[in-house]
Design a protein around this motif. Structure first.
Motif, PDB file in Angstrom:
ATOM      1  N   VAL A  55       0.837  -1.197   0.000  1.00  0.00           N
ATOM      2  CA  VAL A  55       0.000   0.000   0.000  1.00  0.00           C
ATOM      3  C   VAL A  55       0.870   1.244   0.000  1.00  0.00           C
ATOM      4  O   VAL A  55       1.974   1.252   0.555  1.00  0.00           O
ATOM      5  CB  VAL A  55      -0.951  -0.006   1.222  1.00  0.00           C
ATOM      6  N   ALA A  56       0.357   2.294  -0.656  1.00  0.00           N
ATOM      7  CA  ALA A  56       1.083   3.571  -0.686  1.00  0.00           C
ATOM      8  C   ALA A  56       0.106   4.665  -1.080  1.00  0.00           C
ATOM      9  O   ALA A  56      -0.918   4.409  -1.731  1.00  0.00           O
ATOM     10  CB  ALA A  56       2.252   3.517  -1.665  1.00  0.00           C
ATOM     11  N   PHE A  57       0.412   5.902  -0.675  1.00  0.00           N
ATOM     12  CA  PHE A  57      -0.374   7.048  -1.126  1.00  0.00           C
ATOM     13  C   PHE A  57      -0.118   7.290  -2.602  1.00  0.00           C
ATOM     14  O   PHE A  57       0.997   7.095  -3.106  1.00  0.00           O
ATOM     15  CB  PHE A  57       0.008   8.302  -0.330  1.00  0.00           C
ATOM     16  N   VAL A  58      -1.156   7.697  -3.314  1.00  0.00           N
ATOM     17  CA  VAL A  58      -1.013   7.984  -4.734  1.00  0.00           C
ATOM     18  C   VAL A  58      -0.147   9.214  -4.948  1.00  0.00           C
ATOM     19  O   VAL A  58       0.716   9.241  -5.840  1.00  0.00           O
ATOM     20  CB  VAL A  58      -2.401   8.166  -5.383  1.00  0.00           C
ATOM     21  N   GLN A  59      -0.357  10.239  -4.134  1.00  0.00           N
ATOM     22  CA  GLN A  59       0.421  11.479  -4.228  1.00  0.00           C
ATOM     23  C   GLN A  59       1.637  11.425  -3.310  1.00  0.00           C
ATOM     24  O   GLN A  59       1.587  10.818  -2.227  1.00  0.00           O
ATOM     25  CB  GLN A  59      -0.447  12.683  -3.857  1.00  0.00           C
ATOM     26  N   THR A  60       2.712  12.065  -3.751  1.00  0.00           N
ATOM     27  CA  THR A  60       3.911  12.120  -2.912  1.00  0.00           C
ATOM     28  C   THR A  60       3.625  12.845  -1.614  1.00  0.00           C
ATOM     29  O   THR A  60       4.101  12.442  -0.535  1.00  0.00           O
ATOM     30  CB  THR A  60       5.053  12.821  -3.667  1.00  0.00           C
ATOM     31  N   ASP A  61       2.833  13.920  -1.685  1.00  0.00           N
ATOM     32  CA  ASP A  61       2.432  14.672  -0.496  1.00  0.00           C
ATOM     33  C   ASP A  61       0.915  14.612  -0.385  1.00  0.00           C
ATOM     34  O   ASP A  61       0.210  15.410  -1.008  1.00  0.00           O
ATOM     35  CB  ASP A  61       2.918  16.117  -0.590  1.00  0.00           C
ATOM     36  N   PRO A  62       0.380  13.689   0.395  1.00  0.00           N
ATOM     37  CA  PRO A  62      -1.082  13.594   0.519  1.00  0.00           C
ATOM     38  C   PRO A  62      -1.713  14.798   1.208  1.00  0.00           C
ATOM     39  O   PRO A  62      -2.938  14.929   1.213  1.00  0.00           O
ATOM     40  CB  PRO A  62      -1.284  12.315   1.334  1.00  0.00           C
ATOM     41  N   GLY A  63      -0.894  15.694   1.773  1.00  0.00           N
ATOM     42  CA  GLY A  63      -1.436  16.902   2.383  1.00  0.00           C
ATOM     43  C   GLY A  63      -1.924  17.905   1.370  1.00  0.00           C
ATOM     44  O   GLY A  63      -2.546  18.918   1.728  1.00  0.00           O
ATOM     45  N   GLN A  64      -1.697  17.627   0.062  1.00  0.00           N
ATOM     46  CA  GLN A  64      -2.128  18.531  -0.996  1.00  0.00           C
ATOM     47  C   GLN A  64      -3.456  18.073  -1.610  1.00  0.00           C
ATOM     48  O   GLN A  64      -3.565  17.755  -2.780  1.00  0.00           O
ATOM     49  CB  GLN A  64      -1.045  18.611  -2.075  1.00  0.00           C
ATOM     50  N   ARG A  65      -4.455  17.951  -0.758  1.00  0.00           N
ATOM     51  CA  ARG A  65      -5.852  17.745  -1.166  1.00  0.00           C
ATOM     52  C   ARG A  65      -6.159  16.359  -1.754  1.00  0.00           C
ATOM     53  O   ARG A  65      -7.178  16.178  -2.374  1.00  0.00           O
ATOM     54  CB  ARG A  65      -6.290  18.794  -2.208  1.00  0.00           C
ATOM     55  N   ASP A  66      -5.281  15.383  -1.566  1.00  0.00           N
ATOM     56  CA  ASP A  66      -5.585  14.048  -2.099  1.00  0.00           C
ATOM     57  C   ASP A  66      -4.988  12.983  -1.175  1.00  0.00           C
ATOM     58  O   ASP A  66      -3.769  12.826  -1.097  1.00  0.00           O
ATOM     59  CB  ASP A  66      -5.034  13.878  -3.508  1.00  0.00           C
ATOM     60  N   ALA A  67      -5.863  12.255  -0.489  1.00  0.00           N
ATOM     61  CA  ALA A  67      -5.432  11.185   0.419  1.00  0.00           C
ATOM     62  C   ALA A  67      -5.658   9.805  -0.190  1.00  0.00           C
ATOM     63  O   ALA A  67      -5.684   8.805   0.531  1.00  0.00           O
ATOM     64  CB  ALA A  67      -6.182  11.305   1.744  1.00  0.00           C
ATOM     65  N   SER A  68      -5.825   9.719  -1.510  1.00  0.00           N
ATOM     66  CA  SER A  68      -6.073   8.434  -2.164  1.00  0.00           C
ATOM     67  C   SER A  68      -4.878   7.507  -2.012  1.00  0.00           C
ATOM     68  O   SER A  68      -3.719   7.951  -1.944  1.00  0.00           O
ATOM     69  CB  SER A  68      -6.374   8.650  -3.647  1.00  0.00           C
ATOM     70  N   ILE A  69      -5.171   6.210  -1.991  1.00  0.00           N
ATOM     71  CA  ILE A  69      -4.112   5.212  -1.865  1.00  0.00           C
ATOM     72  C   ILE A  69      -4.280   4.164  -2.974  1.00  0.00           C
ATOM     73  O   ILE A  69      -5.317   4.063  -3.607  1.00  0.00           O
ATOM     74  CB  ILE A  69      -4.137   4.507  -0.493  1.00  0.00           C
ATOM     75  N   ARG A  70      -3.223   3.380  -3.184  1.00  0.00           N
ATOM     76  CA  ARG A  70      -3.254   2.258  -4.115  1.00  0.00           C
ATOM     77  C   ARG A  70      -2.800   1.002  -3.385  1.00  0.00           C
ATOM     78  O   ARG A  70      -1.760   0.998  -2.726  1.00  0.00           O
ATOM     79  CB  ARG A  70      -2.363   2.520  -5.323  1.00  0.00           C
ATOM     80  N   VAL A  71      -3.603  -0.052  -3.519  1.00  0.00           N
ATOM     81  CA  VAL A  71      -3.287  -1.339  -2.898  1.00  0.00           C
ATOM     82  C   VAL A  71      -2.978  -2.322  -4.026  1.00  0.00           C
ATOM     83  O   VAL A  71      -3.777  -2.480  -4.963  1.00  0.00           O
ATOM     84  CB  VAL A  71      -4.449  -1.861  -2.037  1.00  0.00           C
ATOM     85  N   ALA A  72      -1.822  -2.986  -3.947  1.00  0.00           N
ATOM     86  CA  ALA A  72      -1.387  -3.909  -4.998  1.00  0.00           C
ATOM     87  C   ALA A  72      -1.545  -5.355  -4.542  1.00  0.00           C
ATOM     88  O   ALA A  72      -1.593  -5.652  -3.345  1.00  0.00           O
ATOM     89  CB  ALA A  72       0.072  -3.626  -5.362  1.00  0.00           C
ATOM     90  N   ASP A  73      -1.600  -6.253  -5.540  1.00  0.00           N
ATOM     91  CA  ASP A  73      -1.621  -7.701  -5.313  1.00  0.00           C
ATOM     92  C   ASP A  73      -2.666  -8.085  -4.261  1.00  0.00           C
ATOM     93  O   ASP A  73      -2.357  -8.668  -3.218  1.00  0.00           O
ATOM     94  CB  ASP A  73      -0.229  -8.183  -4.878  1.00  0.00           C
ATOM     95  N   LEU A  74      -3.912  -7.778  -4.557  1.00  0.00           N
ATOM     96  CA  LEU A  74      -4.985  -8.032  -3.595  1.00  0.00           C
ATOM     97  C   LEU A  74      -5.113  -9.517  -3.271  1.00  0.00           C
ATOM     98  O   LEU A  74      -4.986 -10.376  -4.136  1.00  0.00           O
ATOM     99  CB  LEU A  74      -6.313  -7.526  -4.160  1.00  0.00           C
ATOM    100  N   GLN A  75      -5.375  -9.806  -2.005  1.00  0.00           N
ATOM    101  CA  GLN A  75      -5.615 -11.153  -1.512  1.00  0.00           C
ATOM    102  C   GLN A  75      -7.023 -11.233  -0.936  1.00  0.00           C
ATOM    103  O   GLN A  75      -7.622 -10.215  -0.588  1.00  0.00           O
ATOM    104  CB  GLN A  75      -4.580 -11.532  -0.448  1.00  0.00           C
ATOM    105  N   GLU A  76      -7.530 -12.456  -0.828  1.00  0.00           N
ATOM    106  CA  GLU A  76      -8.880 -12.616  -0.291  1.00  0.00           C
ATOM    107  C   GLU A  76      -8.968 -12.120   1.147  1.00  0.00           C
ATOM    108  O   GLU A  76     -10.026 -11.686   1.595  1.00  0.00           O
ATOM    109  CB  GLU A  76      -9.305 -14.087  -0.385  1.00  0.00           C
TER     110      GLU A  76
END
Length: 341
Positions: free
Chosen positions: A96-117
């Motif tokens: 998991v990681a934040f999509v933006q380098t600085d999530p304090g700039q109006r975007d707290a979206s994240i990306r989750v890789a290799d999903l498991q059940e």
């Protein structure tokens, strides 16, 4: 009484800054996602700050996973505070990681890789400053997408006939949904032409009274909650007369092939008989003690045989006498008198 009303109004005016929603997440409310094992997903959480919340205090962000198997305590697997990103101790920390380098700039979206059940659950995004805004995403991770299906047709592809298009996928998390479409010049899905009906099986499509308008490429799309797979099939109905010509041509071709095969067998038998005749002639010469002035000039099979046995005869050059021949029966050789020609 008027004095009490004025006091209440002043109290409400003093509380208004606290009642304003200072942090607001731009989302569609609670989201529900169905994803396949191994996929990657972006969990959105863009937010805005109202003017009333532009104070010195920094923005705090927390992502919390609420698992249906572990309803408590809350699992904060990713957070942001004072320009620092912190990872929790869950199994997501390496994926998991934040999509933006600085999530304090109006975007707290994240990306989750290799999903498991085991990642199935409710995910909460919390953005805090003077107030707190919450956005929830419910994620269900299923086993797999539909396996690549197989497409085939059954029936005669002739005008006026009927043909059954069939589609089947051997893998994927149920339930699976099948849908046929006729492609428009090879791109995208289009409407099915007239005369098409749903077959008995989920992936069957019946086309009655075939015409030239039914010619083209058909696509079967198999879907479930986490994805889809497709296969394609090309139809080219031919005129009924041409189909009869193809059948007649096939029959004639088969007869010609059988004739050629018969000739080949006849040639092989004749060659075998010739070799046997030559061998018998040589044996005949040996049986007479080599008194024959020269090798046999001719050798022939005679069909006369009361017991179904062929007599090999040798004719030598100086007289019409027939030499003793060899009779082969059950692997035994017997000298017999050749019958008169």
């Amino acid at each position: 009484m008027a004095r009490h009303g004025a006091s209440l109004l002043l109290l409400l005016l003093g509380m208004m800054p606290a009642l304003l929603v200072a942090v607001r997440i731009n989302g569609k409310g609670r989201e529900v996602l169905y994803l396949a094992k191994g996929d990657s997903v972006k969990l959105g959480c863009p937010y805005v700050l109202e003017p009333e919340d532009n104070g010195p205090q920094g923005v705090g962000i927390e992502w919390i996973q609420i698992s249906p198997e572990r309803p408590s305590p809350e699992n904060v697997f990713l957070s942001y505070q004072d320009h620092h990103v912190n990872y929790g101790s869950s199994g997501l920390q390496d994926r998991v990681a934040f999509v933006q380098t600085d999530p304090g700039q109006r975007d707290a979206s994240i990306r989750v890789a290799d999903l498991q059940e085991s990642d199935t659950g409710t995910y909460q995004c919390r953005v805090k400053k003077n107030t707190v805004a919450v956005h929830e995403v419910i994620v269900t991770v299923q086993a797999e997408k539909p396996a690549a299906p197989q497409c085939w047709s059954e029936g005669e592809l002739i005008e006026g006939g009927s043909v059954l298009l069939r589609c089947f996928s051997r893998g994927g998390t149920a339930p699976l949904s099948y849908q046929w479409a006729k492609l428009a010049e090879g791109y995208g899905g289009g409407r099915l032409p007239a005369g098409t009906l749903q077959g008995r099986a989920p992936g069957d499509l019946l086309i009655r009274s075939l015409t030239v308008g039914h010619a083209g490429t058909y696509q079967c799309r198999v879907t479930n909650r986490v994805g889809y797979s497709v296969c394609q099939l090309n139809l080219s109905p031919g005129p009924r007369g041409r189909q009869a010509g193809i059948i007649v041509g096939s029959i004639l071709g088969s007869l010609l092939l059988l004739s050629l095969l018969g000739l080949l067998i006849w040639a092989l038998i004749a060659r075998y008989q010739r070799k046997e005749c030559q061998r018998a002639c040589s044996d005949c010469r040996s049986s007479t003690g080599g008194t024959m002035p020269r090798p046999c000039a001719a050798c022939a099979h005679h069909s006369y045989s009361p017991h179904g046995i062929s007599y090999m005869q040798c004719q030598h050059g100086d007289s019409d006498e027939r030499a003793a021949a060899l009779l082969c029966n059950d692997g035994m050789r017997h000298q017999v008198t050749c019958p008169a020609l």
